[in-house]
Design a protein around this motif. Structure first.
Motif, PDB file in Angstrom:
ATOM      1  N   LEU A  59       0.822  -1.208   0.000  1.00 45.33           N
ATOM      2  CA  LEU A  59       0.000   0.000   0.000  1.00 45.33           C
ATOM      3  C   LEU A  59       0.856   1.257   0.000  1.00 45.33           C
ATOM      4  O   LEU A  59       0.462   2.289  -0.528  1.00 45.33           O
TER       5      LEU A  59
ATOM      6  N   VAL B  22       2.314  -3.833  15.134  1.00 48.73           N
ATOM      7  CA  VAL B  22       1.288  -3.525  14.126  1.00 48.73           C
ATOM      8  C   VAL B  22      -0.090  -3.420  14.785  1.00 48.73           C
ATOM      9  O   VAL B  22      -0.869  -2.514  14.472  1.00 48.73           O
ATOM     10  N   ILE B  23      -0.378  -4.315  15.730  1.00 50.64           N
ATOM     11  CA  ILE B  23      -1.686  -4.272  16.391  1.00 50.64           C
ATOM     12  C   ILE B  23      -1.814  -3.001  17.236  1.00 50.64           C
ATOM     13  O   ILE B  23      -2.814  -2.298  17.178  1.00 50.64           O
TER      14      ILE B  23
ATOM     15  N   TYR C 243      -1.885   0.151  14.880  1.00 47.30           N
ATOM     16  CA  TYR C 243      -2.656  -0.080  13.652  1.00 47.30           C
ATOM     17  C   TYR C 243      -3.254   1.213  13.100  1.00 47.30           C
ATOM     18  O   TYR C 243      -3.113   1.530  11.922  1.00 47.30           O
TER      19      TYR C 243
ATOM     20  N   LYS D   7      -2.122   2.922   9.610  1.00 45.69           N
ATOM     21  CA  LYS D   7      -3.151   3.059   8.582  1.00 45.69           C
ATOM     22  C   LYS D   7      -3.198   4.494   8.064  1.00 45.69           C
ATOM     23  O   LYS D   7      -3.221   4.735   6.853  1.00 45.69           O
TER      24      LYS D   7
ATOM     25  N   ARG E 108      -5.747  -8.215  -1.638  1.00 42.25           N
ATOM     26  CA  ARG E 108      -6.445  -6.998  -2.057  1.00 42.25           C
ATOM     27  C   ARG E 108      -7.609  -7.304  -2.999  1.00 42.25           C
ATOM     28  O   ARG E 108      -8.583  -6.543  -3.068  1.00 42.25           O
TER      29      ARG E 108
ATOM     30  N   ASN F  96     -12.142  -4.896   0.555  1.00 43.57           N
ATOM     31  CA  ASN F  96     -11.929  -3.456   0.546  1.00 43.57           C
ATOM     32  C   ASN F  96     -11.728  -2.917   1.948  1.00 43.57           C
ATOM     33  O   ASN F  96     -12.020  -1.758   2.227  1.00 43.57           O
ATOM     34  N   ARG F  97     -11.303  -3.785   2.855  1.00 40.60           N
ATOM     35  CA  ARG F  97     -11.040  -3.326   4.221  1.00 40.60           C
ATOM     36  C   ARG F  97      -9.617  -3.670   4.605  1.00 40.60           C
ATOM     37  O   ARG F  97      -9.163  -4.798   4.402  1.00 40.60           O
ATOM     38  N   LEU F  98      -8.930  -2.708   5.216  1.00 43.27           N
ATOM     39  CA  LEU F  98      -7.526  -2.919   5.552  1.00 43.27           C
ATOM     40  C   LEU F  98      -7.331  -4.078   6.533  1.00 43.27           C
ATOM     41  O   LEU F  98      -6.459  -4.921   6.334  1.00 43.27           O
TER      42      LEU F  98
ATOM     43  N   MET G  41      -7.746  -7.248   4.841  1.00 40.01           N
ATOM     44  CA  MET G  41      -6.643  -7.461   3.898  1.00 40.01           C
ATOM     45  C   MET G  41      -5.418  -8.000   4.619  1.00 40.01           C
ATOM     46  O   MET G  41      -4.741  -8.917   4.137  1.00 40.01           O
TER      47      MET G  41
ATOM     48  N   ARG H 191     -12.356  -7.358  -6.826  1.00 38.94           N
ATOM     49  CA  ARG H 191     -12.008  -6.800  -8.123  1.00 38.94           C
ATOM     50  C   ARG H 191     -11.494  -7.841  -9.116  1.00 38.94           C
ATOM     51  O   ARG H 191     -10.672  -7.535  -9.971  1.00 38.94           O
TER      52      ARG H 191
END
Lengths: 256, 301
Positions: free
Chosen positions: B37, B159-160, B163, B167, B222, B226-228, B231, B280
């Motif tokens: 991303l 990361v948690i 987050y 983001k 991806r 459509n949600r991080l 994903m 997609r």
């Protein structure tokens, strides 16, 4: 109003910003009064966005002091909302409109704390204010340019600020959205908030805004429209590259 | 099938291989999401290649193949490669692709030189270092898995915890900076976690192909969401499945290097996702376009 006292919302002294050796802003002094809808106007490369970014601490300044309600930006950042240029964000990012608006609450939440029910509701309210509630769960890449701009505006509303900086909020939006945004900005102003926009269109500027700062690396003039927005000042601001717009103004006469 | 499951639980080698490759898949999948991303996929490639001289140097200095020391060496030169890259982009007229090419080939070339020198040195202990090129899951022992688990847990915990901040700096760095989350250490920390994800996988996947483990799972994920947050989880799952799948194939078929096998399994996931992904997928788009009927827009009066 929440303890923002009697200090001016923005007070800039001797601000100089440079990219490497090239000064982009030179010795700018600017004090903006409260409760105004302010346009920052100038040609491309005049440092309009740079001025906003320097105030918000996004880029470093080479010299000068910046005060927000009498204190440093870091101390008073909770009173400030920001709408960056739409193209600064990644609109292919995996998220929806509501989630982007919720990012407006991150500043108040602070580090680590996650948004909860209250933030969710606030974000929804803000989407309603910009007429985008139907699109709350729409993937952001599927929004039109105007809708993306409204989402950004809603995110700024969710910041519940007293002072707003907006970088070209009208770029790439249709006439209807432009009207809606202007109405919203005027509403904010009528509530006593200060809104500062980088603006491109000389024609609409006097109708939309109360106060203007003309910028071309140096600050050329600043004040109420009828004092600062003169042909003389516009010529100085735009220099030799003055375009059809000025001729247009000469023809119709400057707004009174 | 049942036998394989039993071996996975009771066979010492197999268990370590499966655990290790699952771990590396989870960590590189999760952090790869941010790398992709943030358009840092190729940075990961330069970084992984730049890790090779570090591995050799760490061995030369200590004379041991302790996993944590080799990982440390890998991280140091990998990081050095990143800094060199940033410096070239910022202070020369070269574009990112040229800078990546330079850093990748110079560091990797130096690594190959060191590796060759080590192989000629007659030091018996160096045997196996060349496995870092294409990876060898069979060399995973309990000690490696423990090290990977500790580093991986640390990276995922960060990361948690951060987050929301990660983001925001990924989606809209200017806005993040305006509310005080844009401090350069946040971005540096995220890049550092990506370095950890790479270093964890080097022994199993190898320096040459490690970047694919960063990019592939995230690119596949991806296509489904459509949600991080989804994903990240999906990407971790794809990473783990490819890791375990590839590693098991590689140790059951004698001598096939693990890295390429993992990447082949991963490629399968990527192709399936790009074709049938619910968010997609190209197949759905094709079907949709084939069956569409155009209705005339309303007349404007």
């Amino acid at each position: 109003m929440t303890n923002t006292n009697d200090q001016p919302p923005v007070s800039i002294k001797d601000l100089t910003v440079a990219y490497r050796e090239k000064p982009v802003l030179w010795d700018v002094d600017l004090t903006i009064p409260a409760g105004k809808l302010v346009a920052i106007i100038g040609p491309n490369g005049a440092g309009k966005s740079t001025l906003i970014k320097a105030v918000l601490g996004i880029i470093p300044s080479a010299a000068g002091t910046i005060e927000i309600f009498g204190k440093s930006y870091a101390e008073n950042r909770r009173f400030v909302g920001y709408v960056p240029q739409r193209t600064s964000a990644d609109w292919d990012f995996p998220t929806n409109a509501l989630d982007v608006v919720m990012m407006g609450t991150y500043g108040a939440l602070g580090w680590v704390r996650r948004p909860g029910k209250a933030q969710h509701e606030l974000a929804m309210e803000c989407l309603v204010k910009v007429g985008m509630e139907e699109y709350a769960h729409r993937q952001i890449s599927q929004l039109s340019g105007g809708q993306q701009q409204r989402v950004f505006l809603a995110r700024a509303l969710a910041q519940k600020a007293e002072l707003y900086f907006m970088d070209e909020p009208f770029v790439g939006v249709d006439a209807l959205t432009e009207k809606a945004i202007v109405t919203l900005l005027q509403e904010l102003r009528n509530q006593g908030r200060t809104v500062i926009c980088v603006h491109h269109d000389l024609d609409s500027a006097p109708d939309y805004f109360d106060w203007v700062a003309l910028l071309n690396v140096r600050l050329i003039a600043a004040g109420e429209f009828k004092e600062a927005f003169t042909l003389e000042n516009l010529k100085t601001t735009y220099g030799g590259v003055m375009n059809a717009s000025l001729a247009h103004f000469q023809k119709i006469g400057l707004p009174q | 099938m049942i036998e394989l499951l039993r071996d996975l639980i009771f066979d010492y080698t197999l268990r370590n291989v499966a655990l290790g490759s699952a771990l590396l898949g989870i960590v590189s999948g999760a952090l790869g999401t941010f790398a992709v991303l943030r358009r840092q996929g190729l940075l990961g490639d330069a970084l992984a290649h730049a890790a090779l001289p570090g591995i050799c140097l760490a061995f030369m200095i200590t004379g041991e193949k302790t996993p944590i020391l080799l990982m440390l060496g890998a991280a140091v030169t990998g990081w050095l490669g990143t800094l060199t890259l940033m410096y070239i982009i910022r202070h020369t007229a070269l574009d990112e692709d040229a800078a990546l090419g330079i850093v990748l080939s110079v560091f990797f070339g130096f690594g190959i030189v060191l590796l060759t020198l080590l192989q000629r040195s007659g030091n018996a202990n160096q045997a196996g270092l060349d496995k870092y090129l294409f990876g060898q899951a069979a060399t995973l022992v309990a000690e490696n898995v423990t090290t990977m688990a500790i580093l991986g847990t640390l990276a995922l915990s960060v990361v948690i915890i951060l987050y929301k901040e990660f983001k925001l700096i990924t989606f809209d760095p200017s806005f993040a900076a305006s509310i005080g989350f844009g401090a350069s250490w946040v971005s540096v920390l995220l890049t550092f976690l990506i370095v950890i994800a790479i270093v964890i996988g080097l022994q199993t996947v190898g320096v040459v192909l490690m970047a694919a483990m960063l990019i592939g799972p995230a690119a596949a994920a991806r296509q489904w969401t459509n949600r991080l947050d989804h994903m990240i989880m999906l990407s971790a799952a794809f990473g783990a499945l490819s890791g375990v799948g590839g590693a098991l194939v590689s140790i059951s078929e004698s001598g096939l290097p693990t890295g390429p096998m993992i990447i082949l399994v991963l490629t399968l996931f990527v192709i399936l996702s790009f074709t049938f992904g619910s968010a997609r997928g190209l197949f759905w788009e094709w079907l949709h376009n084939r069956n569409r009927t155009l209705t005339p827009p309303p007349e404007v009066v």
